[in-house]
Design an enzyme around this catalytic site. Sequence first.
Site, PDB file in Angstrom:
ATOM      1  CB  CYS B  85      -0.763   0.039   1.152  1.00 25.80           C
ATOM      2  SG  CYS B  85      -2.373   1.244   1.055  1.00 25.80           S
ATOM      3  CG  HIS B 202      -3.312  -3.795   3.499  1.00 29.45           C
ATOM      4  ND1 HIS B 202      -2.366  -3.071   4.283  1.00 29.45           N
ATOM      5  CD2 HIS B 202      -4.059  -2.747   2.866  1.00 29.45           C
ATOM      6  CE1 HIS B 202      -2.252  -1.686   3.842  1.00 29.45           C
ATOM      7  NE2 HIS B 202      -3.449  -1.610   2.951  1.00 29.45           N
ATOM      8  CD  GLU B 204      -0.552  -5.843   6.105  1.00 33.39           C
ATOM      9  OE1 GLU B 204      -0.435  -6.047   5.044  1.00 33.39           O
ATOM     10  OE2 GLU B 204      -1.205  -4.385   6.169  1.00 33.39           O
TER      11      GLU B 204
END
Lengths: 80, 225
Positions: B85, B202, B204
Amino acid sequence: MKFSVTVTLKKDVLDPQGKIVGQTLKNMGIKNLNQIRQGKFFEIDMDEKDSIKAEKQVKEMCEKLLANQIIEDFKINKAE
Amino acid sequence: MKSSVIVFPGSNCDRDVAIALEKLQFKNSMIWHKETELPKSDLIVVPGGFSYGDYLRSGAIAAKSNILSEVINAGKKGALILGICNGFQILIECGLLKGALLRNSGLKFISKNILVKVQSNNNKFFNKYKTNEILKLNIAHNEGNYFTDKKHLEELENNELIPLKYCDEKGNINLKTNPNGSINNIAAIFNNNKNILGMMPHPERMVDKILSEEDGLGLFLSLMN
């Protein structure tokens, strides 16, 4: 020594913000508007008397930070 | 495996990445942007967030910070670098990745789960996935509209340098399945050596069933391979 720098998106890069601003102005009644491209404006004040040197430095600022040359063009103007 | 997560003022996904890495037994260090030395790391992560409040252009100021020159050196020597990002935006601004990330075509900040299709698993980051596998990941960005010139786009397409493209549940990749206007539905790109990855989604945020889902886990598992 003072300079102004304008940074604008290159011609073939889509400018959605400029497009919306233009559309809004048309909606406000400005019918003869062709298009609007939105950009950035910087006022730069340098502690430097040598105008050639100062301008060279401003150009370097533009190339290294103020503009992303993949998508943006810049124009330097000497003020006063 | 040793990892380093770079932290800027305004980073806000740094701890999420750290948790994902530690879950998989990476020995992780958090590195503040003012540091001038990077510990020896197998993986360097430039996390998401709003470094320096997105002043000037997203990632532009962070790209000039002390630690970034170390990251650039490590990247040129072949270290694995993952930019997520805002991290992707920073890797572009510092020149490790080519192209630009423009304002989303719809002019809105987009925060939602999206689907991406794995285009290639022949690399360090996606080898635990199957080619054409569809993953559900999360995006949260205002400038994710990837743009590059025609020549570079061809280079990316012809050399398996686009690992992820936005798609729908059937795997269709077209304008309708493109959330942000990104050219060719690009969600992630590699540098030519495929040691540096920039991605808007993302991973994560998708590593634990308790919190969400697990489609992002494969990326971290791939890195351990």
